[in-house]
Motif scaffolding. Sequence first.
Motif, PDB file in Angstrom:
ATOM      1  N   UNK A 163       0.806  -1.225   0.000  1.00  0.00           N
ATOM      2  CA  UNK A 163       0.000   0.000   0.000  1.00  0.00           C
ATOM      3  C   UNK A 163       0.842   1.279   0.000  1.00  0.00           C
ATOM      4  N   UNK A 164       1.835   1.326   0.874  1.00  0.00           N
ATOM      5  CA  UNK A 164       2.582   2.588   1.038  1.00  0.00           C
ATOM      6  C   UNK A 164       3.237   3.049  -0.280  1.00  0.00           C
ATOM      7  N   UNK A 165       3.920   2.163  -1.017  1.00  0.00           N
ATOM      8  CA  UNK A 165       4.486   2.619  -2.298  1.00  0.00           C
ATOM      9  C   UNK A 165       3.413   3.053  -3.309  1.00  0.00           C
ATOM     10  N   UNK A 166       2.243   2.427  -3.239  1.00  0.00           N
ATOM     11  CA  UNK A 166       1.180   2.816  -4.172  1.00  0.00           C
ATOM     12  C   UNK A 166       0.623   4.201  -3.824  1.00  0.00           C
ATOM     13  N   UNK A 167       0.618   4.545  -2.543  1.00  0.00           N
ATOM     14  CA  UNK A 167       0.178   5.895  -2.143  1.00  0.00           C
ATOM     15  C   UNK A 167       1.162   6.942  -2.682  1.00  0.00           C
ATOM     16  N   UNK A 168       2.443   6.604  -2.597  1.00  0.00           N
ATOM     17  CA  UNK A 168       3.476   7.506  -3.138  1.00  0.00           C
ATOM     18  C   UNK A 168       3.207   7.767  -4.627  1.00  0.00           C
ATOM     19  N   UNK A 169       2.900   6.701  -5.365  1.00  0.00           N
ATOM     20  CA  UNK A 169       2.605   6.855  -6.793  1.00  0.00           C
ATOM     21  C   UNK A 169       1.356   7.693  -7.018  1.00  0.00           C
ATOM     22  N   UNK A 170       0.354   7.479  -6.162  1.00  0.00           N
ATOM     23  CA  UNK A 170      -0.881   8.270  -6.286  1.00  0.00           C
ATOM     24  C   UNK A 170      -0.552   9.759  -6.136  1.00  0.00           C
ATOM     25  N   UNK A 171       0.283  10.074  -5.167  1.00  0.00           N
ATOM     26  CA  UNK A 171       0.639  11.486  -4.940  1.00  0.00           C
ATOM     27  C   UNK A 171       1.448  12.011  -6.123  1.00  0.00           C
ATOM     28  N   UNK A 172       2.297  11.150  -6.646  1.00  0.00           N
ATOM     29  CA  UNK A 172       3.129  11.556  -7.794  1.00  0.00           C
ATOM     30  C   UNK A 172       2.254  11.970  -8.982  1.00  0.00           C
ATOM     31  N   UNK A 173       1.121  11.306  -9.131  1.00  0.00           N
ATOM     32  CA  UNK A 173       0.210  11.628 -10.234  1.00  0.00           C
ATOM     33  C   UNK A 173      -0.914  12.569  -9.784  1.00  0.00           C
ATOM     34  N   UNK A 174      -0.733  13.181  -8.607  1.00  0.00           N
ATOM     35  CA  UNK A 174      -1.688  14.180  -8.090  1.00  0.00           C
ATOM     36  C   UNK A 174      -3.120  13.640  -7.997  1.00  0.00           C
ATOM     37  N   UNK A 175      -3.239  12.398  -7.547  1.00  0.00           N
ATOM     38  CA  UNK A 175      -4.562  11.826  -7.307  1.00  0.00           C
ATOM     39  C   UNK A 175      -5.139  12.492  -6.061  1.00  0.00           C
ATOM     40  N   UNK A 176      -6.414  12.855  -6.105  1.00  0.00           N
ATOM     41  CA  UNK A 176      -7.088  13.427  -4.934  1.00  0.00           C
ATOM     42  C   UNK A 176      -7.329  12.288  -3.930  1.00  0.00           C
ATOM     43  N   UNK A 177      -6.646  12.339  -2.807  1.00  0.00           N
ATOM     44  CA  UNK A 177      -6.739  11.242  -1.835  1.00  0.00           C
ATOM     45  C   UNK A 177      -7.790  11.505  -0.744  1.00  0.00           C
TER      46      UNK A 177
END
Length: 217
Positions: free
Chosen positions: A167-181
Motif C-alpha cells: 500500500x505505502x508505495x502505491x500511495x506515493x505513486x498516487x501522490x506523484x500523479x496528483x490523485x485526490x486522496x
Amino acid sequence: MSVMGKPVLYSYWRSSCSWRVRIALNLKEIPYDIKPVSLVKSGGEQHSNEFREINPMEQVPALHIDNHTLIESLNILQYLEETRPNRPLMPADPVKRARVREICEVIASGIQPLQNLVVLIYVGEERKKEWAQHWITRGFTAVEKLLSSSAGKYCVGDEITLADCCLVPQIFNARRFHVDLRPFPTILRVDRHLEHHPAFTAAHPNNQPDCPPEATK
Ligand code: GSH
C-alpha cells in the motif's frame, strides 16, 4: 557447501514494486545490497540483454538470494515469508491471511500494472496523467472499501503485513500523479501510521543510492 552471500536486490529508486521488497527486507532485518537498474537511462537498463537474462519481463525488482534469482515482487515477498518466518508479515488467522492477499492483489494486479512506465509510454505524454489518475482512483476506491472492514492501525488489524508493504508505495505513486486522496480516509490513516516507521523510511525512494539529488529537493 556453497557460500551464500548477502542478498542482492535489483532495484530502481522510484519503483513501487522494488520498494515493496525493500520494506520487507528491512522489516525482517535481512541485510542486502542494492544493484540499481535505471529504468530511464539509455532507454532503460531493464531492456538490456544482460538484465533480460535476470528478468525476462524486463522489470524490477529481482532478488538474488540463497543462490537463486527470483522475480515478481509478491513472489519474492512470499519467499521471504516462507524462508525467514521471524518477524512474520502474514497473520496466523486464515481469514486475515486472505484479507492480506486480497489487498496485495488489488494493488499488484489491479492498479500498479496500469500505471507502469511501459504502459504510460504507450498511452503517451499527453494522456498519461489523466490515465494514471483514473486507474489509481478506481483501484483505491476498492482498497478503501476493503480497508474499512479490515484495518486497525494497519491494513489488516494492528500488525504490519505484506498488504502494508504494497500500500505505502502505491500511495506515493498516487501522490506523484496528483490523485485526490481525500475520498480515502482509511488509506490515509494507515499511511500516517507507517510514514515514519524506520523500515518504511529506509526503503523510501529518496533514501535510495540511485535517487538523483534533484528529486529530494
Ligand atoms: N508484477 C511485477 C512485480 O510485482 O514485480 C511488476 C514489476 C514492475 O512493473 N516493475 C516496474 C518496472 O520495472 C517498476 S515498479 N517497469 C519497467 C518498465 O515499465 O519498462
